[in-house]
Design an enzyme around this catalytic site. Structure first.
Site, PDB file in Angstrom:
ATOM      1  N   PHE A 124       2.493-127.195  72.698  1.00 38.78           N
ATOM      2  CA  PHE A 124       2.987-125.816  72.646  1.00 38.78           C
ATOM      3  C   PHE A 124       4.468-125.754  72.268  1.00 38.78           C
ATOM      4  O   PHE A 124       5.136-124.769  72.550  1.00 38.78           O
ATOM      5  CB  PHE A 124       2.751-125.095  73.981  1.00 38.78           C
ATOM      6  CG  PHE A 124       1.407-125.361  74.570  1.00 38.78           C
ATOM      7  CD1 PHE A 124       0.249-124.983  73.905  1.00 38.78           C
ATOM      8  CD2 PHE A 124       1.285-126.005  75.778  1.00 38.78           C
ATOM      9  CE1 PHE A 124      -1.003-125.240  74.435  1.00 38.78           C
ATOM     10  CE2 PHE A 124       0.033-126.271  76.317  1.00 38.78           C
ATOM     11  CZ  PHE A 124      -1.111-125.889  75.644  1.00 38.78           C
TER      12      PHE A 124
ATOM     13  N   ILE B 222      -2.140-132.316  67.378  1.00 35.83           N
ATOM     14  CA  ILE B 222      -1.725-131.947  68.724  1.00 35.83           C
ATOM     15  C   ILE B 222      -2.862-131.291  69.512  1.00 35.83           C
ATOM     16  O   ILE B 222      -2.635-130.719  70.576  1.00 35.83           O
ATOM     17  CB  ILE B 222      -0.497-131.019  68.683  1.00 35.83           C
ATOM     18  CG1 ILE B 222      -0.788-129.733  67.902  1.00 35.83           C
ATOM     19  CG2 ILE B 222       0.683-131.735  68.070  1.00 35.83           C
ATOM     20  CD1 ILE B 222       0.368-128.745  67.928  1.00 35.83           C
TER      21      ILE B 222
ATOM     22  N   GLY C 124       1.380-126.753  59.685  1.00 36.63           N
ATOM     23  CA  GLY C 124       0.780-128.051  59.441  1.00 36.63           C
ATOM     24  C   GLY C 124      -0.266-128.039  58.353  1.00 36.63           C
ATOM     25  O   GLY C 124      -0.208-128.823  57.394  1.00 36.63           O
TER      26      GLY C 124
ATOM     27  N   ARG D 176      -6.978-118.378  53.958  1.00 32.70           N
ATOM     28  CA  ARG D 176      -8.274-119.072  53.934  1.00 32.70           C
ATOM     29  C   ARG D 176      -8.451-119.878  55.223  1.00 32.70           C
ATOM     30  O   ARG D 176      -7.536-120.554  55.683  1.00 32.70           O
ATOM     31  CB  ARG D 176      -8.362-120.003  52.724  1.00 32.70           C
ATOM     32  CG  ARG D 176      -9.647-120.824  52.688  1.00 32.70           C
ATOM     33  CD  ARG D 176      -9.752-121.678  51.438  1.00 32.70           C
ATOM     34  NE  ARG D 176     -10.164-120.864  50.290  1.00 32.70           N
ATOM     35  CZ  ARG D 176      -9.472-120.726  49.171  1.00 32.70           C
ATOM     36  NH1 ARG D 176      -8.307-121.340  49.054  1.00 32.70           N
ATOM     37  NH2 ARG D 176      -9.910-119.975  48.174  1.00 32.70           N
TER      38      ARG D 176
ATOM     39  N   GLN E 294      -8.384-122.240  67.967  1.00 32.64           N
ATOM     40  CA  GLN E 294      -6.947-121.967  67.949  1.00 32.64           C
ATOM     41  C   GLN E 294      -6.656-120.511  68.282  1.00 32.64           C
ATOM     42  O   GLN E 294      -5.744-120.205  69.051  1.00 32.64           O
ATOM     43  CB  GLN E 294      -6.359-122.307  66.582  1.00 32.64           C
ATOM     44  CG  GLN E 294      -6.198-123.791  66.336  1.00 32.64           C
ATOM     45  CD  GLN E 294      -5.037-124.087  65.401  1.00 32.64           C
ATOM     46  OE1 GLN E 294      -3.883-123.888  65.740  1.00 32.64           O
ATOM     47  NE2 GLN E 294      -5.367-124.560  64.223  1.00 32.64           N
TER      48      GLN E 294
ATOM     49  N   LYS F  35      -2.792-119.662  55.607  1.00 36.48           N
ATOM     50  CA  LYS F  35      -1.481-119.186  56.047  1.00 36.48           C
ATOM     51  C   LYS F  35      -0.960-119.919  57.276  1.00 36.48           C
ATOM     52  O   LYS F  35       0.247-119.925  57.520  1.00 36.48           O
ATOM     53  CB  LYS F  35      -1.549-117.687  56.381  1.00 36.48           C
ATOM     54  CG  LYS F  35      -1.700-116.766  55.187  1.00 36.48           C
ATOM     55  CD  LYS F  35      -1.580-115.327  55.639  1.00 36.48           C
ATOM     56  CE  LYS F  35      -1.637-114.372  54.460  1.00 36.48           C
ATOM     57  NZ  LYS F  35      -1.420-112.971  54.859  1.00 36.48           N
TER      58      LYS F  35
ATOM     59  N   GLY G 144      -1.786-121.331  64.076  1.00 40.96           N
ATOM     60  CA  GLY G 144      -1.539-121.888  65.398  1.00 40.96           C
ATOM     61  C   GLY G 144      -0.864-120.932  66.362  1.00 40.96           C
ATOM     62  O   GLY G 144      -1.039-121.045  67.568  1.00 40.96           O
ATOM     63  N   GLU G 145      -0.083-119.961  65.850  1.00 41.07           N
ATOM     64  CA  GLU G 145       0.700-119.104  66.745  1.00 41.07           C
ATOM     65  C   GLU G 145       0.398-117.620  66.629  1.00 41.07           C
ATOM     66  O   GLU G 145       0.743-116.847  67.524  1.00 41.07           O
ATOM     67  CB  GLU G 145       2.191-119.353  66.487  1.00 41.07           C
ATOM     68  CG  GLU G 145       2.649-120.655  67.101  1.00 41.07           C
ATOM     69  CD  GLU G 145       3.787-121.327  66.358  1.00 41.07           C
ATOM     70  OE1 GLU G 145       4.833-121.549  66.961  1.00 41.07           O
ATOM     71  OE2 GLU G 145       3.602-121.639  65.170  1.00 41.07           O
TER      72      GLU G 145
END
Length: 707
Positions: A241, A467, A510, A586, A596, A659, A662-663
């Site tokens: 995180f 991760i 990533g 995509r 995620q 794009k 993860g967040e």
């Protein structure tokens, strides 16, 4: 070469068997001969100097190999990072700072010996009390992610003074800690075959980190090594995180111990309590948001002023107000950031830094404006949808927020919501809320990848770290399509510093950065060797951004909708439904993407209802420094939670069209929960988390319209 297309396919994680059977080799579990165990000595004062360290009792204990202090520690060559420059002086900068370590044959002996060490200090005055009106508050040069500190367009004050409708509110968020399930472990082995031969010196680190590039750049020169003299292995991370995105002082501490005991592996895994002192955190914030609008809900002015603490000795300031620069059309806008220097541990970027914190304030303020206007909150956002980026005036590479809001409303049954909740069952009041989400393109450095053909398989190599988000799986899918072979012929090699240079996993970048380098290497490999490469064929290439990517404003967007039930007896809040609809470019793998998204949403829910840490300003330490006192969401807290997405491949991010996701799942989640609480109870909570005491002591929020 007619292999089935892999991108977009639902594929199970390739590392699933190892993780579910407990056989995945994490850093602490890497096999080595006769390892020693380290336990740190930490300061018990927030500021001052170490006067003396009496280690005689510890050194006399059988099994103790070393008591390391600033008196006998090897010298660090450069002060690349003040957080890492430890054991070089007696100065104490914060409570919990590493001031030494005990190394012993077993972890039990090391910990017991550490308790026998007596430390005396010369105390110094300190300040650990954050307040937004602190007299030393200052304007930093830049905020995190190299963003501008302040921005100003138009005549904000005049627009606020003459607007028929205004909102002027203050919102606060607490300090939050990472608490990944895997603590920060490290195993260090200093190879020094010939003390007179500098070239022979090598350091092997088994570490849990989000990427290797910054570790090599920072640690090697501090330890007097060339990057090629360090080998870092990080096959599995155990959650992060953000906390494992940059090197922390425990790596230097363990490396110094290993250097003092060359040839002997030295192991250290932090305790949960130690992680609260030396591995970063999300700093608390104080935010004032002011909105001005016409009677039909068109924004005429928007200001967002953020204040947060920073360590006096190492600055970090979240980019809290930056999302307000691009979210909505308003001709007059102002954003500012101010920092308060304190004698506290250093904070750091935490999942969606700035966006997570700032969007809670902005999206709550937008809901307050909708209530004041007696306008549906989704309709208010539609009316203020900008055709171009309000900050740069660049066209969007892809912005489909309105579509996300519309689809979310349909899936959630938003038409059943009323401006004031009427659904009640016994003691429970029900309500719905909505908020928008955004996260930018954070591309920092180019990434390299190599393709090496051996024994009928394509070995795809780069320094990426998985991760927990699925990089082992999706990078193999990208490589298979790029090389036009089956995924079974791809052998992915990641998590080692001797592989081609790659940016770390962080900033939701990533997939599209690593993917672009893999596609570039695959294209060169295929062009050079064709469909039947010879044994040993190898190509290395760098992934480049599209030539015109700077012409566009590049962001991911989304919408969150929440339903809550609130007890009028106890003030307890339960989220009964949570839906996220995203515009992520995509999707490479629907299974890992869904994980995620809902993982981020769960983290946002945890921040909304539970997470809050308390720093005692009298002593400078965190009071609730474990998982008993620092509560996070458990399985019972997570409701019926869904993630959906609308695919619009965005090639301005890179050739994968992804794009980054993860967040985006965490950004904005607390706001719809707070907005739903208001819809259910008429009480507006402007401070996280939404705990029962805050709800029970809050007054119903009167709705006023400026005449």
């Amino acid at each position: 070469m007619n292999a089935e297309r892999q991108i977009g396919q639902d594929r199970v994680r390739v590392d699933r068997p190892l993780k579910v059977t407990g056989t995945a080799p994490y850093a602490y579990e890497q096999p080595t001969d006769a390892p020693l165990h380290l336990y740190p000595l930490t300061s018990s004062v927030p500021r001052g100097r170490v006067r003396s360290i009496d280690a005689r009792a510890a050194e006399a204990l059988p099994g103790v190999q070393l008591v390391l202090t600033q008196e006998n520690a090897p010298k660090l060559l450069v002060k690349a990072d003040p957080e890492l420059y430890i054991l070089q002086s007696p100065d104490v900068l914060y409570w919990g700072q590493f001031i030494g370590a005990v190394v012993a044959d077993t972890p039990e002996i090391a910990r017991h010996a550490a308790s026998l060490v007596t430390v005396t200090y010369d105390d110094a005055p300190f300040d650990a009390h954050f307040r937004p009106d602190h007299p030393q508050a200052y304007r930093p040069r830049r905020v995190n992610a190299f963003k501008k500190t302040d921005t100003h367009e138009g005549d904000v004050d005049a627009a606020l003074a003459h607007a028929p409708v205004t909102v002027d509110r203050t919102y606060t968020t607490p300090t939050e800690y990472y608490n990944p399930i895997g603590p920060h472990p490290v195993k260090a082995i200093w190879h020094d075959e010939s003390p007179l031969n500098v070239i022979a010196r090598r350091l092997t680190l088994y570490d849990a980190n989000q990427g290797l590039i910054f570790h090599l750049m920072v640690l090697a020169p501090m330890l007097g090594l060339l990057p090629a003299q360090m080998i870092i292995h990080t096959p599995y991370v155990g959650g992060s995180f953000g906390t494992k995105g940059m090197p922390h002082a425990h790596l230097i501490l363990t490396a110094l111990a290993a250097k003092t005991l060359p040839g002997r592996p030295v192991k250290y895994a932090m305790t949960r309590q130690q992680m609260f002192d030396t591995t970063g955190y999300r700093p608390e914030s104080h935010q004032r948001v002011r909105l001005a609008a016409s009677a039909d809900g068109r924004l005429t002015a928007l200001t967002h002023d953020a204040v947060a603490p920073t360590a006096r000795w190492k600055e970090f300031v979240e980019q809290t107000a930056t999302s307000s620069r691009i979210m909505y059309a308003a001709p007059n806008r102002r954003t500012t950031h101010r920092a308060v220097p304190l004698d506290i541990p250093a904070s750091m970027f935490m999942c969606a830094p700035g966006e997570c914190t700032g969007m809670f304030a902005l999206e709550t303020a937008m809901d307050e404006l909708a209530v004041t206007l007696d306008l549906d909150p989704i309709e208010l956002r539609r009316r203020n949808e900008p055709a171009r980026d309000p900050e740069t005036d660049h066209p969007w590479s892809g912005r489909h927020l309105t579509q996300c809001l519309t689809e979310g409303a349909r899936l959630f049954g938003w038409d059943q919501r009323t401006p004031t909740a009427t659904r009640r069952r016994c003691e429970w009041h029900y309500g719905m809320g909505v908020a928008a989400s955004t996260y930018p393109d954070q591309h920092l450095l180019s990434t390299w990848a190599a393709v090496h053909y051996r024994q009928g398989r394509y070995h795809v190599q780069l320094q990426a770290s998985d991760i927990g988000a699925g990089a082992w799986t999706i990078l193999a899918q990208i490589a298979a399509d790029a090389l036009q072979v089956g995924v079974d012929r791809i052998h992915l090699e990641i998590g080692r510093s001797d592989l081609p240079l790659a940016i770390g996993a962080g900033g939701s970048m990533g997939t599209y950065t690593w993917g672009s380098s893999i596609m570039a290497a695959a294209a060169q490999f295929t062009h050079k060797y064709g469909p039947t490469p010879p044994e040993g064929a190898r190509v290395q290439a760098r992934g480049l951004r599209p030539r015109d990517f700077r012409k566009y404003s590049r962001h991911a967007f989304g919408a969150h909708l929440a339903e809550v039930r609130v007890s009028r007896v106890t003030g307890e809040v339960r989220v009964t439904r949570l839906l996220g609809v995203y515009d992520p470019g995509r999707i490479i793998n629907p299974r890992t993407a869904n994980s995620q998204f809902i993982g981020g949403m769960t983290m946002g829910l945890s921040a909304a209802l539970h997470e809050e840490s308390y720093l005692d300003p009298r002593y400078g330490h965190v009071v609730n420094r474990d998982l008993a006192g620092s509560h996070i969401a458990a399985h019972a807290d997570v409701p019926y939670i869904q993630a959906r997405w609308i695919e619009h491949p965005d090639l301005a991010f890179g050739p994968t069209g992804a794009k980054g996701i993860g967040e985006i799942g965490i950004v904005g989640v607390p706001a719809p929960i707070g907005n739903a609480i208001y819809n259910a109870t008429g009480k507006r909570l402007r401070a996280l988390p939404f705990t029962p005491d805050r709800l029970l002591t809050a007054d119903a929020d009167p709705v006023s319209r400026t005449p």
